[in-house]
Motif scaffolding. Structure first.
Motif, PDB file in Angstrom:
ATOM      1  N   GLU A  24     -55.308 -35.828  -8.027  1.00  0.00           N
ATOM      2  CA  GLU A  24     -55.765 -35.801  -6.627  1.00  0.00           C
ATOM      3  C   GLU A  24     -56.324 -37.156  -6.204  1.00  0.00           C
ATOM      4  O   GLU A  24     -56.053 -37.632  -5.096  1.00  0.00           O
ATOM      5  CB  GLU A  24     -56.814 -34.718  -6.444  1.00  0.00           C
ATOM      6  CG  GLU A  24     -56.255 -33.314  -6.490  1.00  0.00           C
ATOM      7  CD  GLU A  24     -57.333 -32.241  -6.429  1.00  0.00           C
ATOM      8  OE1 GLU A  24     -58.439 -32.535  -5.936  1.00  0.00           O
ATOM      9  OE2 GLU A  24     -57.050 -31.117  -6.868  1.00  0.00           O
ATOM     10  N   GLU A  25     -57.105 -37.783  -7.074  1.00  0.00           N
ATOM     11  CA  GLU A  25     -57.674 -39.086  -6.745  1.00  0.00           C
ATOM     12  C   GLU A  25     -56.581 -40.158  -6.657  1.00  0.00           C
ATOM     13  O   GLU A  25     -56.667 -41.053  -5.806  1.00  0.00           O
ATOM     14  CB  GLU A  25     -58.746 -39.460  -7.759  1.00  0.00           C
ATOM     15  CG  GLU A  25     -59.988 -38.590  -7.630  1.00  0.00           C
ATOM     16  CD  GLU A  25     -61.051 -38.870  -8.688  1.00  0.00           C
ATOM     17  OE1 GLU A  25     -60.993 -39.932  -9.354  1.00  0.00           O
ATOM     18  OE2 GLU A  25     -61.940 -38.011  -8.857  1.00  0.00           O
ATOM     19  N   CYS A  26     -55.564 -40.058  -7.492  1.00  0.00           N
ATOM     20  CA  CYS A  26     -54.431 -40.993  -7.383  1.00  0.00           C
ATOM     21  C   CYS A  26     -53.718 -40.791  -6.049  1.00  0.00           C
ATOM     22  O   CYS A  26     -53.309 -41.762  -5.402  1.00  0.00           O
ATOM     23  CB  CYS A  26     -53.448 -40.792  -8.543  1.00  0.00           C
ATOM     24  SG  CYS A  26     -54.007 -41.468 -10.116  1.00  0.00           S
ATOM     25  N   GLY A  27     -53.597 -39.545  -5.622  1.00  0.00           N
ATOM     26  CA  GLY A  27     -52.998 -39.256  -4.318  1.00  0.00           C
ATOM     27  C   GLY A  27     -53.775 -39.909  -3.188  1.00  0.00           C
ATOM     28  O   GLY A  27     -53.183 -40.453  -2.243  1.00  0.00           O
ATOM     29  N   ALA A  28     -55.102 -39.889  -3.293  1.00  0.00           N
ATOM     30  CA  ALA A  28     -55.930 -40.535  -2.263  1.00  0.00           C
ATOM     31  C   ALA A  28     -55.689 -42.039  -2.234  1.00  0.00           C
ATOM     32  O   ALA A  28     -55.591 -42.642  -1.157  1.00  0.00           O
ATOM     33  CB  ALA A  28     -57.402 -40.229  -2.513  1.00  0.00           C
ATOM     34  N   VAL A  29     -55.569 -42.658  -3.403  1.00  0.00           N
ATOM     35  CA  VAL A  29     -55.281 -44.098  -3.476  1.00  0.00           C
ATOM     36  C   VAL A  29     -53.940 -44.397  -2.815  1.00  0.00           C
ATOM     37  O   VAL A  29     -53.809 -45.349  -2.041  1.00  0.00           O
ATOM     38  CB  VAL A  29     -55.293 -44.583  -4.941  1.00  0.00           C
ATOM     39  CG1 VAL A  29     -54.716 -45.989  -5.074  1.00  0.00           C
ATOM     40  CG2 VAL A  29     -56.701 -44.527  -5.524  1.00  0.00           C
ATOM     41  N   LEU A  30     -52.946 -43.571  -3.100  1.00  0.00           N
ATOM     42  CA  LEU A  30     -51.613 -43.790  -2.526  1.00  0.00           C
ATOM     43  C   LEU A  30     -51.613 -43.603  -1.014  1.00  0.00           C
ATOM     44  O   LEU A  30     -50.984 -44.370  -0.284  1.00  0.00           O
ATOM     45  CB  LEU A  30     -50.603 -42.855  -3.183  1.00  0.00           C
ATOM     46  CG  LEU A  30     -50.310 -43.162  -4.649  1.00  0.00           C
ATOM     47  CD1 LEU A  30     -49.627 -41.983  -5.320  1.00  0.00           C
ATOM     48  CD2 LEU A  30     -49.478 -44.425  -4.781  1.00  0.00           C
ATOM     49  N   ILE A  83     -48.852 -38.294 -15.138  1.00  0.00           N
ATOM     50  CA  ILE A  83     -48.833 -38.403 -13.684  1.00  0.00           C
ATOM     51  C   ILE A  83     -47.661 -39.320 -13.362  1.00  0.00           C
ATOM     52  O   ILE A  83     -47.599 -40.447 -13.851  1.00  0.00           O
ATOM     53  CB  ILE A  83     -50.157 -38.981 -13.155  1.00  0.00           C
ATOM     54  CG1 ILE A  83     -51.321 -38.088 -13.579  1.00  0.00           C
ATOM     55  CG2 ILE A  83     -50.095 -39.157 -11.636  1.00  0.00           C
ATOM     56  CD1 ILE A  83     -52.682 -38.714 -13.390  1.00  0.00           C
ATOM     57  N   ARG A  84     -46.724 -38.817 -12.576  1.00  0.00           N
ATOM     58  CA  ARG A  84     -45.535 -39.588 -12.200  1.00  0.00           C
ATOM     59  C   ARG A  84     -45.594 -39.891 -10.718  1.00  0.00           C
ATOM     60  O   ARG A  84     -45.804 -39.005  -9.900  1.00  0.00           O
ATOM     61  CB  ARG A  84     -44.264 -38.800 -12.500  1.00  0.00           C
ATOM     62  CG  ARG A  84     -44.045 -38.549 -13.957  1.00  0.00           C
ATOM     63  CD  ARG A  84     -42.778 -37.783 -14.184  1.00  0.00           C
ATOM     64  NE  ARG A  84     -42.690 -37.402 -15.588  1.00  0.00           N
ATOM     65  CZ  ARG A  84     -41.874 -36.496 -16.057  1.00  0.00           C
ATOM     66  NH1 ARG A  84     -41.045 -35.861 -15.233  1.00  0.00           N
ATOM     67  NH2 ARG A  84     -41.855 -36.208 -17.339  1.00  0.00           N
ATOM     68  N   ILE A  85     -45.392 -41.147 -10.410  1.00  0.00           N
ATOM     69  CA  ILE A  85     -45.429 -41.580  -9.023  1.00  0.00           C
ATOM     70  C   ILE A  85     -44.148 -42.350  -8.719  1.00  0.00           C
ATOM     71  O   ILE A  85     -43.907 -43.408  -9.281  1.00  0.00           O
ATOM     72  CB  ILE A  85     -46.652 -42.494  -8.734  1.00  0.00           C
ATOM     73  CG1 ILE A  85     -47.951 -41.777  -9.088  1.00  0.00           C
ATOM     74  CG2 ILE A  85     -46.660 -42.942  -7.280  1.00  0.00           C
ATOM     75  CD1 ILE A  85     -48.626 -42.304 -10.307  1.00  0.00           C
ATOM     76  N   ILE A  97     -50.394 -51.820  -7.254  1.00  0.00           N
ATOM     77  CA  ILE A  97     -50.552 -50.380  -7.030  1.00  0.00           C
ATOM     78  C   ILE A  97     -50.880 -49.686  -8.348  1.00  0.00           C
ATOM     79  O   ILE A  97     -51.767 -48.833  -8.411  1.00  0.00           O
ATOM     80  CB  ILE A  97     -49.293 -49.781  -6.377  1.00  0.00           C
ATOM     81  CG1 ILE A  97     -49.122 -50.360  -4.964  1.00  0.00           C
ATOM     82  CG2 ILE A  97     -49.370 -48.252  -6.338  1.00  0.00           C
ATOM     83  CD1 ILE A  97     -47.822 -50.010  -4.297  1.00  0.00           C
ATOM     84  N   ARG A  98     -50.184 -50.051  -9.418  1.00  0.00           N
ATOM     85  CA  ARG A  98     -50.469 -49.463 -10.736  1.00  0.00           C
ATOM     86  C   ARG A  98     -51.916 -49.739 -11.132  1.00  0.00           C
ATOM     87  O   ARG A  98     -52.624 -48.850 -11.608  1.00  0.00           O
ATOM     88  CB  ARG A  98     -49.508 -50.012 -11.792  1.00  0.00           C
ATOM     89  CG  ARG A  98     -49.684 -49.339 -13.155  1.00  0.00           C
ATOM     90  CD  ARG A  98     -48.847 -49.983 -14.232  1.00  0.00           C
ATOM     91  NE  ARG A  98     -49.292 -51.349 -14.434  1.00  0.00           N
ATOM     92  CZ  ARG A  98     -48.491 -52.417 -14.482  1.00  0.00           C
ATOM     93  NH1 ARG A  98     -47.197 -52.288 -14.362  1.00  0.00           N
ATOM     94  NH2 ARG A  98     -48.990 -53.618 -14.668  1.00  0.00           N
ATOM     95  N   ASP A  99     -52.391 -50.959 -10.899  1.00  0.00           N
ATOM     96  CA  ASP A  99     -53.776 -51.299 -11.227  1.00  0.00           C
ATOM     97  C   ASP A  99     -54.767 -50.459 -10.414  1.00  0.00           C
ATOM     98  O   ASP A  99     -55.769 -49.988 -10.945  1.00  0.00           O
ATOM     99  CB  ASP A  99     -54.040 -52.785 -11.004  1.00  0.00           C
ATOM    100  CG  ASP A  99     -53.303 -53.664 -12.001  1.00  0.00           C
ATOM    101  OD1 ASP A  99     -52.793 -53.141 -13.024  1.00  0.00           O
ATOM    102  OD2 ASP A  99     -53.225 -54.879 -11.756  1.00  0.00           O
ATOM    103  N   ALA A 100     -54.493 -50.265  -9.137  1.00  0.00           N
ATOM    104  CA  ALA A 100     -55.382 -49.442  -8.305  1.00  0.00           C
ATOM    105  C   ALA A 100     -55.403 -48.000  -8.802  1.00  0.00           C
ATOM    106  O   ALA A 100     -56.457 -47.360  -8.842  1.00  0.00           O
ATOM    107  CB  ALA A 100     -54.933 -49.501  -6.844  1.00  0.00           C
ATOM    108  N   LEU A 101     -54.260 -47.491  -9.232  1.00  0.00           N
ATOM    109  CA  LEU A 101     -54.196 -46.121  -9.745  1.00  0.00           C
ATOM    110  C   LEU A 101     -54.939 -45.981 -11.071  1.00  0.00           C
ATOM    111  O   LEU A 101     -55.636 -44.992 -11.297  1.00  0.00           O
ATOM    112  CB  LEU A 101     -52.741 -45.681  -9.908  1.00  0.00           C
ATOM    113  CG  LEU A 101     -51.964 -45.511  -8.601  1.00  0.00           C
ATOM    114  CD1 LEU A 101     -50.479 -45.375  -8.876  1.00  0.00           C
ATOM    115  CD2 LEU A 101     -52.492 -44.329  -7.808  1.00  0.00           C
TER     116      LEU A 101
END
Length: 137
Positions: A24-30, A83-85, A97-101
């Motif tokens: 969920e938090e990764c979704g918020a970053v995206l 987690i797959r993005i 983006i990977r670093d932010a995730l």
């Protein structure tokens, strides 16, 4: 500028609740980054797309890292999750983006102790077969 498809994979050794929270938090970053993306969470019984090994083999070092930090402690419901993005970027480099995730899991990359939730991340170009629908979004 041409659009590129990429996939970021983050393996974690976590409880189901922690895996859901991190996803969920990764979704918020995206969403904050405003990139077109597809986010999914898969469990240990799965084999990565195009791969031949189950996730438990791909990320076999993660449970070992946890055991080294917590000797003689039962891991409880911790399992390997991925987690797959899939995402569309204007540049083939996905490192920012990977670093932010990964900051979702490890907010301070300079800390001296191991992370409470062992993790591993990778990224690569993705093909149209899996994420081509994102280009039409």
């Amino acid at each position: 500028m041409p659009e590129h498809l990429a996939e970021i994979r983050i393996g974690i050794y976590a409880t189901p609740d922690d895996a859901s929270r991190i996803t969920e938090e990764c979704g918020a970053v995206l969403r904050e980054s405003a990139v077109v993306h597809e986010l999914s969470l898969v469990g240990p019984e799965r084999t990565p797309a195009g791969g031949h090994m189950p996730l438990t083999e791909v990320y076999d070092e993660l449970p070992e890292q946890w055991r080294l930090q917590h000797p003689a402690t039962d891991p409880g419901s911790r399992r390997i999750h991925e987690i797959r993005i899939g995402l569309v970027t204007a540049h083939p480099e996905t490192a920012p983006i990977r670093d932010a995730l990964t900051r979702v899991i490890c907010p301070d990359p300079e800390h001296t102790s191991p992370c409470p939730i062992p993790w591993s991340a990778s990224s690569e170009a993705a093909g149209n077969q899996r994420y081509g629908h994102l280009l039409r979004s």
